[in-house]
Design an enzyme around this catalytic site. Structure first.
Site, PDB file in Angstrom:
ATOM      1  N   LYS A  69       0.874  -1.173   0.000  1.00 32.69           N
ATOM      2  CA  LYS A  69       0.000   0.000   0.000  1.00 32.69           C
ATOM      3  C   LYS A  69       0.911   1.222   0.000  1.00 32.69           C
ATOM      4  CE  LYS A  69      -3.468   2.656   2.459  1.00 32.69           C
ATOM      5  NZ  LYS A  69      -4.101   2.957   3.761  1.00 32.69           N
ATOM      6  N   ALA A 102      -9.815   5.727   3.966  1.00 36.70           N
ATOM      7  CA  ALA A 102      -9.664   6.915   4.814  1.00 36.70           C
ATOM      8  C   ALA A 102     -10.979   7.679   4.988  1.00 36.70           C
ATOM      9  CB  ALA A 102      -8.598   7.866   4.278  1.00 36.70           C
ATOM     10  N   ASN A 148      -9.987   1.505   9.529  1.00 36.74           N
ATOM     11  CA  ASN A 148      -9.108   1.306  10.671  1.00 36.74           C
ATOM     12  C   ASN A 148      -9.630   2.047  11.906  1.00 36.74           C
ATOM     13  OD1 ASN A 148      -5.499   1.713  11.265  1.00 36.74           O
ATOM     14  ND2 ASN A 148      -7.097   0.932  12.546  1.00 36.74           N
TER      15      ASN A 148
END
Length: 255
Positions: A95, A182, A204
């Site tokens: 990534k 994100a 996350n």
């Protein structure tokens, strides 16, 4: 099933490893989410740092690891980190993250494209984190990236799909998988990304900082499944004018 490069994934929910209180809690949340691709910062792979051993529980889960270059500020730094990751983990999956601004962590488009082109030539399977820029995403696709990872909002902001309109264009134009990465702060945000047609999402912070990361991981799994199913089923068209679902015209005229 979702295919990226030469690998098939049974889950379209990808997860991260940062901000969890403990490695065992992180592993339990990942397992509950059903995620089969987990990203981890290369800078956390420090031999002998046993109190932050996130690698062992992830290997026990059998998930595919996606090292990331978080912390890199230039293409050169990202390429160097990629080489370290390949040596340490034995994987050519990466990534790509390059964000020189520590306040907003927005990705540098010029350095990202530069690094992506070089890493693809070196045999890496590159998944670049990038802005929701349709032109940039197309360029990244053209240089050989296996997927593109445009942001929904700044990292860790939990704002959701602030870039929704641009994400829709990226998804429409892409010939590689689009992973919304994100800013996804709630399961509903993940569902909305899939309803747009995204191929996967990466989550996350929303899982890690919740009161119950295991339950939140499960909630995201359900939301991703619902959003994907809704997209495949075909959502109804939006309109300003009302359209009765149970018209009574014939019945009333017969009275």
């Amino acid at each position: 099933m979702l295919t990226i490069a030469d690998h098939e994934f049974s889950s379209r929910l990808f997860t991260g490893t940062g901000k969890f209180a403990r490695p065992d809690l992180m592993a339990a949340a990942v397992e509950a989410s059903g995620s089969r691709l987990v990203t981890m910062a290369i800078k956390r792979l420090e031999p002998g740092k046993r109190h932050d051993d996130i690698l062992t529980p992830l290997l026990a889960l059998g998930v595919k690891l996606l090292p990331n270059t978080s912390g890199a500020k230039t293409a050169a730094e990202a390429v160097f980190a990629a080489h370290l990751a390949r040596e340490a983990l034995g994987t050519n999956w990466l990534k790509l993250e390059i964000h020189p601004d520590p306040k907003y962590l927005l990705p540098d488009p010029i350095e990202t494209l530069k690094a992506a082109e070089q890493l693809v030539k070196e045999g890496f399977v590159v998944l670049p984190y990038c802005g929701a820029d349709p032109v940039l995403c197309k360029r990244l696709e053209e240089v050989g990236c296996a997927a593109v990872m445009p942001l929904g909002a700044p990292i860790g902001s939990n704002q959701g799909l602030v870039t929704r309109d641009f994400l829709a264009i990226i998804i429409e134009q892409a010939r590689v998988p689009v992973v919304v990465d994100a800013g996804i702060g709630a399961p509903s945000h993940a569902a909305a990304a899939f309803e747009l047609g995204a191929d996967a999402v990466l989550v996350n912070t929303a899982i890690a900082v919740s009161r119950d990361p295991v339950a939140m991981g499960r909630a995201f799994a359900l939301a991703c499944e619902a959003g994907r199913s809704a997209y495949l089923a075909g959502l109804g068209a939006r309109g300003l004018q009302a359209s009765a679902s149970s018209p009574l015209t014939d019945f009333l005229e017969a009275l």
